[in-house]
Scaffold this active site. Structure first.
Site, PDB file in Angstrom:
ATOM      1  N   HIS A 186      -3.370  -5.604   0.955  1.00 24.58           N
ATOM      2  CA  HIS A 186      -2.786  -5.929   2.091  1.00 24.58           C
ATOM      3  C   HIS A 186      -2.800  -7.403   2.654  1.00 24.58           C
ATOM      4  CE1 HIS A 186      -2.380  -1.762   3.786  1.00 24.58           C
ATOM      5  NE2 HIS A 186      -3.528  -1.484   3.203  1.00 24.58           N
ATOM      6  N   GLU A 212      -1.120  -8.827   5.005  1.00 22.14           N
ATOM      7  CA  GLU A 212      -1.093  -8.963   6.419  1.00 22.14           C
ATOM      8  C   GLU A 212      -2.506  -8.819   6.844  1.00 22.14           C
ATOM      9  OE1 GLU A 212      -1.269  -4.597   6.278  1.00 22.14           O
ATOM     10  OE2 GLU A 212      -0.494  -6.131   5.018  1.00 22.14           O
ATOM     11  N   CYS A 226       0.647  -1.245  -0.047  1.00 22.17           N
ATOM     12  CA  CYS A 226       0.002   0.166  -0.137  1.00 22.17           C
ATOM     13  C   CYS A 226       0.675   1.242   0.061  1.00 22.17           C
ATOM     14  CB  CYS A 226      -0.925   0.037   1.325  1.00 22.17           C
ATOM     15  SG  CYS A 226      -2.391   1.228   0.962  1.00 22.17           S
TER      16      CYS A 226
END
Length: 218
Positions: free
Chosen positions: A192, A194, A85
């Site tokens: 993302h 994660e 990002c």
């Protein structure tokens, strides 16, 4: 494997990335924007957030900090670098990946789950996927629309990492939402991973990005 998680004023996904790297079996450590030597690290992740409040444009100020000179040195040493990002915007800003991530086609912050197609498996972060595998990860950005003056060159060089599958939520050229450098070692993705690395979050597809770092043999 020692993996640095770079922190800038305004980073807000650094703890998430640190947590998932630990789950994957790495030894993560936080790295501040003013560190000039990262030689002791085996890889680096630049997490998401709003470095320096996204003043001027996303990633512009972070791109001129001392730590990015150290990141360039890691790239010369052929060590993996992942930007997520805001991290992807920073890598594009410093020219370590082709193209730019600019204001969304509809200029507003976009936060939603997306389906993505993995377009290359030659990066350390996508090596555990199959080519054209469809995965699920969220996006959360206002400046994520990918653009490149010569998009055919990016495809020809096998530098497209992720492509939106189905809906293109930000107007990215060819639906591209992740690219790498020519070596494949530097990877910039807007979604993302994660936030898609544990069952409780709704997807574990992103976990392979971090496991892939540990499987990488430089």
């Amino acid at each position: 494997m020692r993996v640095g998680v770079i922190r800038f004023p305004g980073s807000n996904c650094d703890r998430d990335v640190h947590h998932v790297l630990e789950l994957a079996g790495a030894e993560p450590e936080y790295v501040w924007w003013n560190q000039r030597n990262l030689d002791h690290l085996d890889a680096v992740v630049i997490p998401g957030g709003f470095s320096y409040g996204d003043y001027l444009r996303a990633g512009a100020i972070a791109a001129i900090t001392p730590v990015m000179d150290a990141v360039r040195e890691l790239v010369r040493e052929e060590k993996p670098v992942l930007g997520i990002c805001n991290g992807a915007q920073i890598l594009a800003e410093v020219g370590l990946v082709p193209g730019v991530f600019t204001v969304n086609e509809h200029p507003k912050f976009n936060c939603q789950w997306t389906e993505l197609r993995v377009k290359t498996t030659r990066t350390p972060f996508t090596g555990l996927f199959k080519k054209d595998e469809v995965i699920r990860m969220p996006v959360a950005h206002a400046e994520g629309r990918y653009y490149h003056d010569n998009i055919s060159e990016v495809w020809e060089n096998d530098q497209v990492v992720l492509q939106f599958h189905g809906e293109n939520p930000n107007g990215s050229l060819d639906g591209i939402t992740g690219v790498c450098d020519e070596s494949g070692l530097v990877c910039a993705v807007m979604p993302h991973p994660e936030r898609a690395s544990e069952e409780i979050l709704g997807s574990v597809d992103g976990f392979k990005f971090f496991r892939g770092i540990l499987k990488f043999k430089g």
